[in-house]
Design a protein around this motif. Structure first.
Motif, PDB file in Angstrom:
ATOM      1  N   ARG A 173      25.223  56.941  -4.825  1.00  0.00           N
ATOM      2  CA  ARG A 173      25.779  58.306  -4.698  1.00  0.00           C
ATOM      3  C   ARG A 173      24.508  58.973  -3.890  1.00  0.00           C
ATOM      4  N   LEU A 174      24.825  59.999  -2.736  1.00  0.00           N
ATOM      5  CA  LEU A 174      23.865  60.740  -2.304  1.00  0.00           C
ATOM      6  C   LEU A 174      23.514  62.094  -3.001  1.00  0.00           C
ATOM      7  N   PHE A 175      22.547  62.373  -3.244  1.00  0.00           N
ATOM      8  CA  PHE A 175      22.101  63.559  -4.078  1.00  0.00           C
ATOM      9  C   PHE A 175      21.440  64.564  -2.896  1.00  0.00           C
ATOM     10  N   TRP A 176      21.470  65.782  -3.124  1.00  0.00           N
ATOM     11  CA  TRP A 176      20.813  66.674  -2.267  1.00  0.00           C
ATOM     12  C   TRP A 176      20.222  67.993  -2.930  1.00  0.00           C
ATOM     13  N   MET A 177      19.279  68.654  -2.365  1.00  0.00           N
ATOM     14  CA  MET A 177      18.730  70.066  -3.210  1.00  0.00           C
ATOM     15  C   MET A 177      19.147  71.197  -1.976  1.00  0.00           C
ATOM     16  N   GLU A 178      19.471  72.228  -2.402  1.00  0.00           N
ATOM     17  CA  GLU A 178      19.707  73.342  -1.617  1.00  0.00           C
ATOM     18  C   GLU A 178      18.754  74.452  -1.760  1.00  0.00           C
ATOM     19  N   TYR A 179      17.937  74.844  -0.616  1.00  0.00           N
ATOM     20  CA  TYR A 179      16.651  75.615  -0.771  1.00  0.00           C
ATOM     21  C   TYR A 179      16.925  77.138  -1.214  1.00  0.00           C
ATOM     22  N   GLY A 180      18.049  77.689  -1.038  1.00  0.00           N
ATOM     23  CA  GLY A 180      18.315  79.120  -1.001  1.00  0.00           C
ATOM     24  C   GLY A 180      18.671  79.083  -2.789  1.00  0.00           C
ATOM     25  N   ASN A 181      19.771  78.320  -3.095  1.00  0.00           N
ATOM     26  CA  ASN A 181      20.156  78.572  -4.410  1.00  0.00           C
ATOM     27  C   ASN A 181      19.787  77.695  -5.353  1.00  0.00           C
ATOM     28  N   GLY A 182      18.950  76.506  -5.198  1.00  0.00           N
ATOM     29  CA  GLY A 182      18.540  75.652  -6.281  1.00  0.00           C
ATOM     30  C   GLY A 182      19.625  74.667  -6.712  1.00  0.00           C
ATOM     31  N   ASN A 183      20.726  74.696  -6.227  1.00  0.00           N
ATOM     32  CA  ASN A 183      21.698  73.731  -6.676  1.00  0.00           C
ATOM     33  C   ASN A 183      21.449  72.431  -6.068  1.00  0.00           C
ATOM     34  N   LEU A 184      21.450  71.404  -7.169  1.00  0.00           N
ATOM     35  CA  LEU A 184      21.355  69.889  -7.036  1.00  0.00           C
ATOM     36  C   LEU A 184      22.613  69.508  -7.017  1.00  0.00           C
TER      37      LEU A 184
END
Ligand SMILES: *[C@@H]1O[C@H](CO)[C@@H](O)[C@H](O)[C@H]1NC(C)=O
Ligand SMILES: *[C@@H]1O[C@H](CO)[C@@H](O)[C@H](O)[C@H]1NC(C)=O
Ligand SMILES: *[C@@H]1O[C@H](CO)[C@@H](O)[C@H](O)[C@H]1NC(C)=O
Ligand SMILES: *[C@@H]1O[C@H](CO)[C@@H](O)[C@H](O)[C@H]1NC(C)=O
Length: 287
Positions: A196-207
């Motif tokens: 699985r690939l994980f990512w973080m979104e800068y603007g809303n903090g969704n992991l």
């Protein structure tokens, strides 16, 4: 019987070390400094205090024992010995143009990096030789490398259709995995147990996470922080995240939890998990 005794001895050493507890570390960067957290004792140690740049990303070469990091404001990729031997110093490996994210290929001894403004991904040998352009894709940001299946995963930041894309390690076969628009992905990391690939979104903090084939997009947690989220590093079912002034530890199993393990006065930028056991096995268990 000799080989058998050898294996037994090595196994005994490992058992002893496990019972003593490995001193795993979480390395993190703030503006101008790189520090470590001993995950066992929670003790904080300065590693480098004179970087003169923001460092948004680091990666570790377990074979030669160097941490590579991108000095965005000094336009280079640098490295330092880790664990440190004497006076902590770093050396420049190669020049780069506003480098953001670095990733090690342990199979071919390469370091890859993204350049935020040129939109290029480059690689060079561990010693800086043979700098080679891999691809150009609008504007790029985060980067991670799947050394098993031989893919680069990177995020784009083109203000029209921000997405997570992938390519082969020579830049061929570009594909879009998922659109994240209008978010900017600032951290990418792989859970090799679950593919699985994980990512973080800068603007809303969704992991978030996704399978390599682009299916099953899930929100793991939200940090609930606006415009203050950065790098991530996944180790099994544990994800370390830079979240504004905090280092967060997110556990996915048995239920998802998020806890602050350290707070700084300035923004946490890059995070890197260092596993002592892996280093030990690397050095000793070549049976
Ligand atoms: C330099 O890079 C090129 C292209 O990736 C490769 O063909 C060549 O073998 C590399 N040379 C060295 C010395 O690493
Ligand atoms: C989306 O981004 C890609 C580059 O990543 C670009 O080639 C393409 O034209 C973009 N599509 C739109 C609709 O802007
Ligand atoms: C999708 O991912 C979730 C975890 O985010 C997992 O619980 C679920 O089993 C996955 N679904 C499939 C069909 O693999
Ligand atoms: C973010 O907010 C949601 C809803 O209030 C909460 O369930 C979650 O635990 C929060 N996340 C963190 C990391 O505190």
């Amino acid at each position: 019987m000799k080989w058998y005794m050898l294996i037994l001895t090595k196994l005994m050493i490992i058992v002893c070390l496990i019972s003593e507890g490995f001193q795993n570390k979480l390395i993190f960067s703030i503006t101008s400094a790189i520090k470590e957290i001993n995950l066992h004792t929670r003790e904080i140690t300065d590693l480098l205090i004179d970087i003169e740049s923001n460092v948004h990303s680091m990666d570790y070469d377990y074979t030669n024992k160097y941490i590579y990091f991108a000095r965005e404001d000094k336009d280079d990729i640098s490295r330092f010995r880790y664990p440190p031997n004497q006076a902590n110093t770093y050396t420049t490996v190669t020049d780069a143009d506003r480098p953001i994210s670095v990733a090690i290929d342990p199979v071919y001894n390469h370091v890859y990096w993204t350049e935020r403004n040129t939109g290029k991904i480059y690689r060079c040998n561990f010693d800086g030789a043979n700098k080679t352009e891999i691809l150009q894709d609008g504007k790029v940001y985060a980067l991670t490398l799947d050394h098993r299946n031989r893919w680069l995963y990177y995020s784009t930041n083109n203000k029209i259709n921000n997405s997570i894309r992938r390519s082969r390690l020579d830049g061929s076969g570009k594909q879009t995995l998922v659109s994240v628009h209008p978010q900017l992905v600032t951290g990418l990391s792989i859970d090799f147990d679950e593919d699985r690939l994980f990512w973080m979104e800068y603007g809303n903090g969704n992991l978030k996470s996704i399978y390599f084939d682009g299916s099953n997009v899930s929100i793991v947690i939200s940090t609930n922080t606006t415009n203050g989220n950065g790098d991530i590093d996944v180790h099994g079912s544990t994800i370390y995240c830079s979240n504004d002034l905090n280092v967060l530890i997110v556990e996915v199993l048995p239920i998802t939890t998020a806890n602050v393990i350290h707070t700084e006065r300035g923004r946490i930028l890059g995070v890197l998990y260092y596993e002592e056991k892996r280093k030990f096995i690397h050095e000793n268990v070549r049976l």
